[in-house]
Design an enzyme around this catalytic site. Structure first.
Site, PDB file in Angstrom:
ATOM      1  N   GLU A  23      -2.627  -0.403   4.612  1.00 44.25           N
ATOM      2  CA  GLU A  23      -3.345   0.715   5.190  1.00 44.25           C
ATOM      3  C   GLU A  23      -2.631   2.009   4.845  1.00 44.25           C
ATOM      4  O   GLU A  23      -1.399   2.075   4.830  1.00 44.25           O
ATOM      5  CB  GLU A  23      -3.457   0.560   6.714  1.00 44.25           C
ATOM      6  CG  GLU A  23      -4.391   1.555   7.370  1.00 44.25           C
ATOM      7  CD  GLU A  23      -4.811   1.120   8.758  1.00 44.25           C
ATOM      8  OE1 GLU A  23      -5.580   1.865   9.391  1.00 44.25           O
ATOM      9  OE2 GLU A  23      -4.369   0.041   9.198  1.00 44.25           O
ATOM     10  N   ASP A 142      -2.803   8.013 -12.051  1.00 41.69           N
ATOM     11  CA  ASP A 142      -1.942   7.874 -10.873  1.00 41.69           C
ATOM     12  C   ASP A 142      -1.059   6.639 -11.006  1.00 41.69           C
ATOM     13  O   ASP A 142      -0.983   5.821 -10.098  1.00 41.69           O
ATOM     14  CB  ASP A 142      -2.781   7.810  -9.596  1.00 41.69           C
ATOM     15  CG  ASP A 142      -1.968   8.129  -8.331  1.00 41.69           C
ATOM     16  OD1 ASP A 142      -0.915   8.801  -8.467  1.00 41.69           O
ATOM     17  OD2 ASP A 142      -2.366   7.707  -7.241  1.00 41.69           O
TER      18      ASP A 142
END
Length: 291
Positions: A23, A142
């Site tokens: 998360e 990224d």
């Protein structure tokens, strides 16, 4: 989203969410079960921050769908496989293969720096993923330890193409918006110039430096000072890189035209990963063709 009494949530009447795998500020990755094919999968959920304007929410969801589209274009064992893009609650949920293992970021935090040989092996696998992506016209944009998964079966998998830029597609970012993790951005991206495959190679160089040295080379106290260091400051010489030093320095040349080529970088990384030492000559610069 449907839900049966006493059971987990079900997405698109097919994917049963079992437990969270990870998360972050942008959402959750779930371990889930595909009720149709009877297999476990990973499902990526993105939650829009409270108070975000509707136009920004749409851009976020468009970027999420872009991740699935970009990753699905790349067929390579080192790239996470995307199975489906489900729609639930007016937003997309990306369904991917379930990779059992940990991220490189978690491994570095738990175990400390890697040996040059181990870092070279991981770098070669990430580079294989990047070369496959670049061949499909996809820039990752990224590349960092948090987006490299170390599978329990030995695979090294590059994931999270959520901010990937696909060649020929329209930009989904506002003018001047910086996308990606600042300390892993290439100088040309920090300057707002059009990136090419060489920009991903720079990020790989930063990843390798961080893996053996324990810190990324240009990290400062603020994102702005980090970007300034990337553009203006010289590379701090690596001290623990051993035979990997030449590859790191070759990938972290400020001018993308002078950066180590993907072919040469993978060749040297494979050699170091096998316990060898690459030759010390400097390869000629290759022309830089931005996408």
């Amino acid at each position: 989203m449907s839900e049966e009494p006493g059971s987990e949530r079900v997405i698109a009447d097919r994917y049963r969410l079992l437990s969270p795998l990870g998360e972050g500020g942008m959402g959750t990755v779930w371990r889930a079960r595909d009720e149709l094919l009877h297999r476990e999968v990973a499902v990526k959920e993105v939650r829009a921050p409270a108070g975000l304007p509707a136009s920004e929410v749409e851009r976020m969801y468009a970027r999420l769908e872009r991740e699935a589209w970009a990753a699905a274009r790349v067929a390579n064992r080192n790239v996470v496989t995307v199975y489906d893009v489900a729609s639930e609650g007016g937003r997309p949920w990306i369904v991917m293969e379930l990779i059992r293992g940990v991220s490189l970021a978690d491994q570095l935090e738990a175990e400390g720096t890697l040996s040059p040989q181990r870092a070279a092996h991981i770098g070669a696998e990430v580079l294989a993923a990047l070369r496959a992506a670049h061949s499909a016209g996809v820039l990752h944009r990224d590349v960092k330890p948090g987006n490299v998964l170390m599978s329990n079966d030995g695979r090294v998998v590059l994931t999270d193409f959520g901010i990937a830029m696909v060649e020929g597609s329209s930009a989904l970012t506002m003018t001047g918006e910086v996308i990606g993790s600042p300390e892993f951005l290439a100088p040309e991206r920090a300057l707002g110039r059009t990136p090419g495959p060489e920009s991903d190679l720079w990020s790989l160089g930063v990843l390798l430096y961080a893996a053996v040295e324990g810190n990324s080379p240009f990290r400062q106290n603020t994102p702005l000072s980090t970007l300034r260091a990337i553009v203006d400051e010289e590379l701090p010489p690596p001290h623990r890189a051993g035979p990997l030093a030449g590859v790191i320095e070759g990938l972290l040349r400020k001018d993308p035209a002078e950066r180590l080529s993907a072919d040469r970088a993978e060749q040297d990384l494979r050699l170091i990963g096998a316990g060898g030492t690459p030759r010390a000559d400097t390869p000629p610069a290759t022309p830089y063709t931005p996408t």
